[in-house]
Design a protein around this motif. Sequence first.
Motif, PDB file in Angstrom:
ATOM      1  N   LEU A  28       0.584  -1.228  -0.035  1.00 22.38           N
ATOM      2  CA  LEU A  28      -0.225  -0.054  -0.065  1.00 22.38           C
ATOM      3  C   LEU A  28       1.165   1.510  -0.252  1.00 22.38           C
ATOM      4  CD1 LEU A  28      -2.876   1.120   0.453  1.00 22.38           C
ATOM      5  CD2 LEU A  28      -2.638   0.891   2.465  1.00 22.38           C
ATOM      6  N   VAL A  29       2.280   1.919   0.899  1.00 16.77           N
ATOM      7  CA  VAL A  29       2.876   1.970   0.962  1.00 16.77           C
ATOM      8  C   VAL A  29       3.544   2.394  -0.085  1.00 16.77           C
ATOM      9  CG1 VAL A  29       4.607   3.393   1.435  1.00 16.77           C
ATOM     10  CG2 VAL A  29       2.998   2.348   3.290  1.00 16.77           C
ATOM     11  N   SER A  30       4.203   1.536  -1.059  1.00 11.57           N
ATOM     12  CA  SER A  30       4.190   1.935  -2.435  1.00 11.57           C
ATOM     13  C   SER A  30       3.496   2.740  -3.456  1.00 11.57           C
ATOM     14  CB  SER A  30       4.827   0.445  -3.139  1.00 11.57           C
ATOM     15  OG  SER A  30       5.772  -0.025  -2.371  1.00 11.57           O
ATOM     16  N   GLN A  31       2.360   1.543  -3.616  1.00 14.87           N
ATOM     17  CA  GLN A  31       1.125   2.954  -4.763  1.00 14.87           C
ATOM     18  C   GLN A  31       0.834   3.751  -4.026  1.00 14.87           C
ATOM     19  OE1 GLN A  31      -2.227   0.017  -4.871  1.00 14.87           O
ATOM     20  NE2 GLN A  31      -1.769  -1.916  -4.609  1.00 14.87           N
ATOM     21  N   VAL A  32       0.995   4.701  -2.864  1.00 12.61           N
ATOM     22  CA  VAL A  32       0.779   5.740  -2.398  1.00 12.61           C
ATOM     23  C   VAL A  32       1.846   6.348  -2.908  1.00 12.61           C
ATOM     24  CG1 VAL A  32       0.616   7.162  -0.407  1.00 12.61           C
ATOM     25  CG2 VAL A  32      -0.554   5.173  -0.249  1.00 12.61           C
ATOM     26  N   ARG A  33       3.076   6.048  -3.057  1.00  5.58           N
ATOM     27  CA  ARG A  33       4.485   6.680  -3.702  1.00  5.58           C
ATOM     28  C   ARG A  33       4.530   7.004  -4.542  1.00  5.58           C
ATOM     29  NH1 ARG A  33       8.673   3.307   0.446  1.00  5.58           N
ATOM     30  NH2 ARG A  33       8.441   4.939   1.661  1.00  5.58           N
ATOM     31  N   VAL A  34       3.792   5.815  -6.087  1.00  8.55           N
ATOM     32  CA  VAL A  34       2.988   6.148  -7.078  1.00  8.55           C
ATOM     33  C   VAL A  34       2.590   7.023  -7.395  1.00  8.55           C
ATOM     34  CG1 VAL A  34       2.733   4.187  -9.035  1.00  8.55           C
ATOM     35  CG2 VAL A  34       4.604   3.310  -7.268  1.00  8.55           C
ATOM     36  N   LEU A  35       1.627   6.961  -7.079  1.00 10.34           N
ATOM     37  CA  LEU A  35       0.562   8.512  -7.286  1.00 10.34           C
ATOM     38  C   LEU A  35       1.252   9.344  -6.383  1.00 10.34           C
ATOM     39  CD1 LEU A  35      -3.442   6.509  -5.352  1.00 10.34           C
ATOM     40  CD2 LEU A  35      -2.234   7.366  -8.315  1.00 10.34           C
ATOM     41  N   ALA A  36       1.749   9.463  -5.056  1.00 10.28           N
ATOM     42  CA  ALA A  36       1.903  10.945  -5.171  1.00 10.28           C
ATOM     43  C   ALA A  36       3.398  11.616  -6.374  1.00 10.28           C
ATOM     44  CB  ALA A  36       2.273  10.625  -3.733  1.00 10.28           C
ATOM     45  N   THR A  37       4.029  10.476  -6.969  1.00  6.13           N
ATOM     46  CA  THR A  37       5.032  10.613  -7.757  1.00  6.13           C
ATOM     47  C   THR A  37       5.079  11.277  -9.458  1.00  6.13           C
ATOM     48  OG1 THR A  37       6.072   8.697  -8.559  1.00  6.13           O
ATOM     49  CG2 THR A  37       7.025   9.760  -6.144  1.00  6.13           C
ATOM     50  N   ASN A  38       3.811  10.655  -9.550  1.00  5.30           N
ATOM     51  CA  ASN A  38       2.535  10.559 -10.810  1.00  5.30           C
ATOM     52  C   ASN A  38       1.785  11.489 -10.302  1.00  5.30           C
ATOM     53  OD1 ASN A  38       5.064   9.700 -12.207  1.00  5.30           O
ATOM     54  ND2 ASN A  38       4.122   7.922 -11.840  1.00  5.30           N
ATOM     55  N   MET A  39       0.928  12.608  -9.827  1.00  5.60           N
ATOM     56  CA  MET A  39      -0.151  12.732  -9.881  1.00  5.60           C
ATOM     57  C   MET A  39      -1.113  13.207 -11.449  1.00  5.60           C
ATOM     58  SD  MET A  39      -1.048  12.965  -6.489  1.00  5.60           S
ATOM     59  CE  MET A  39      -2.042  15.005  -5.918  1.00  5.60           C
ATOM     60  N   SER A  40       0.226  13.778 -12.329  1.00  4.87           N
ATOM     61  CA  SER A  40      -0.657  13.749 -13.413  1.00  4.87           C
ATOM     62  C   SER A  40      -0.810  13.479 -14.472  1.00  4.87           C
ATOM     63  CB  SER A  40       0.418  14.901 -14.304  1.00  4.87           C
ATOM     64  OG  SER A  40       1.550  14.198 -14.434  1.00  4.87           O
ATOM     65  N   GLN A  41      -1.180  11.978 -13.324  1.00  5.98           N
ATOM     66  CA  GLN A  41      -1.480  10.988 -13.987  1.00  5.98           C
ATOM     67  C   GLN A  41      -2.409  10.140 -13.457  1.00  5.98           C
ATOM     68  OE1 GLN A  41       2.094   8.721 -15.174  1.00  5.98           O
ATOM     69  NE2 GLN A  41       2.568  10.709 -17.106  1.00  5.98           N
ATOM     70  N   ALA A  42      -2.120  10.231 -11.940  1.00  7.30           N
ATOM     71  CA  ALA A  42      -3.431   9.712 -11.206  1.00  7.30           C
ATOM     72  C   ALA A  42      -4.716  10.248 -11.534  1.00  7.30           C
ATOM     73  CB  ALA A  42      -2.962  10.290 -10.017  1.00  7.30           C
ATOM     74  N   THR A  43      -5.736   8.539 -11.603  1.00  5.39           N
ATOM     75  CA  THR A  43      -6.713   8.405 -11.947  1.00  5.39           C
ATOM     76  C   THR A  43      -7.763   8.564 -10.154  1.00  5.39           C
ATOM     77  OG1 THR A  43      -6.913   6.406 -11.776  1.00  5.39           O
ATOM     78  CG2 THR A  43      -6.573   7.649 -14.338  1.00  5.39           C
ATOM     79  N   PRO A  44      -9.213   9.562 -10.973  1.00  4.49           N
ATOM     80  CA  PRO A  44     -10.207   9.441  -9.260  1.00  4.49           C
ATOM     81  C   PRO A  44     -10.211   7.667  -9.254  1.00  4.49           C
ATOM     82  CG  PRO A  44     -10.852  11.063 -11.508  1.00  4.49           C
ATOM     83  CD  PRO A  44      -9.430   9.880 -12.287  1.00  4.49           C
ATOM     84  N   GLY A  45      -9.992   6.499 -10.469  1.00  4.29           N
ATOM     85  CA  GLY A  45      -9.901   5.220  -9.860  1.00  4.29           C
ATOM     86  C   GLY A  45      -9.392   4.798  -9.019  1.00  4.29           C
ATOM     87  N   SER A  46      -8.144   5.278  -9.602  1.00  3.44           N
ATOM     88  CA  SER A  46      -6.687   5.004  -8.612  1.00  3.44           C
ATOM     89  C   SER A  46      -6.555   5.639  -7.584  1.00  3.44           C
ATOM     90  CB  SER A  46      -5.298   5.002  -9.318  1.00  3.44           C
ATOM     91  OG  SER A  46      -5.115   6.454  -9.670  1.00  3.44           O
ATOM     92  N   PHE A  47      -7.692   6.359  -7.379  1.00  4.10           N
ATOM     93  CA  PHE A  47      -7.771   7.421  -5.278  1.00  4.10           C
ATOM     94  C   PHE A  47      -8.536   6.480  -5.061  1.00  4.10           C
ATOM     95  CE2 PHE A  47      -4.797  11.080  -7.305  1.00  4.10           C
ATOM     96  CZ  PHE A  47      -4.772  11.150  -6.408  1.00  4.10           C
TER      97      PHE A  47
END
Length: 85
Positions: A28-47
């Motif tokens: 889960l921490v890894s997934q949060v880090r990926v979302l935090a580093t690629n905020m412009s590519q994050a989708t509402p579904g991934s959040f």
Amino acid sequence: MGSTPETTKATLSFATLIKNYQTLQSSLVSQVRVLATNMSQATPGSFILVQFQMSQVTQIGESISNLIGQVNSVINNAVRNQKSQ
């Protein structure tokens, strides 16, 4: 017709439980880090998915905490009963 149902034993050690919980947390921490580093590519579904996984990890952690509390209670009662004899 006279067959008996097979019984299966499920074994679970506390060490295995904690190890699997740590693995789940790390994922889960890894997934949060990926979302935090690629905020412009994050989708509402991934959040939403990460939020759902966070709630699951929290529930599992609370369950483990409750289990530890119950074990402590059993041990305390056993000690208390031993003292009264």
